[in-house]
Write an enzyme that holds these catalytic residues in place. Sequence first.
Site, PDB file in Angstrom:
ATOM      1  N   ARG A   1     -28.955  -7.001 -14.891  1.00 40.60           N
ATOM      2  CA  ARG A   1     -28.916  -7.969 -15.992  1.00 40.60           C
ATOM      3  C   ARG A   1     -29.264  -9.365 -15.502  1.00 40.60           C
ATOM      4  NH1 ARG A   1     -23.467  -8.125 -18.182  1.00 40.60           N
ATOM      5  NH2 ARG A   1     -22.963  -7.546 -16.059  1.00 40.60           N
TER       6      ARG A   1
ATOM      7  N   ASN B   1     -24.831  -4.540 -20.921  1.00 44.43           N
ATOM      8  CA  ASN B   1     -24.405  -3.223 -20.467  1.00 44.43           C
ATOM      9  C   ASN B   1     -23.860  -2.439 -21.647  1.00 44.43           C
ATOM     10  OD1 ASN B   1     -25.030  -3.544 -17.760  1.00 44.43           O
ATOM     11  ND2 ASN B   1     -22.951  -4.049 -17.148  1.00 44.43           N
TER      12      ASN B   1
END
Length: 92
Positions: A21, A39
């Site tokens: 990320r 997520n």
Amino acid sequence: MTDRVRLTAWVHGSVQGVGFRWWTRSRALELGLVGHATNRPDGRVLVIAEGPRPECDRLLELLRSGTTPGVVDLVVESWSGAVGGLVGFDER
């Protein structure tokens, strides 16, 4: 002026807990995109990015490039018009 689009990309593979990320956020900000990388409970990462189509295409290429942290097995994308309301690029 280039029309703005929304890229929705579901990234499958070993992409949680490896800096994926953060890496995605860095690439998106370099491209001038807004959105988030999130997520998901099933192990995927959901990437939402808005901006000009060429920059969103480039982010998609990078997600599939093999240079990401972790291992990307599959990226499933969909496209729509930009929705707006996004500021910056967040890791969620």
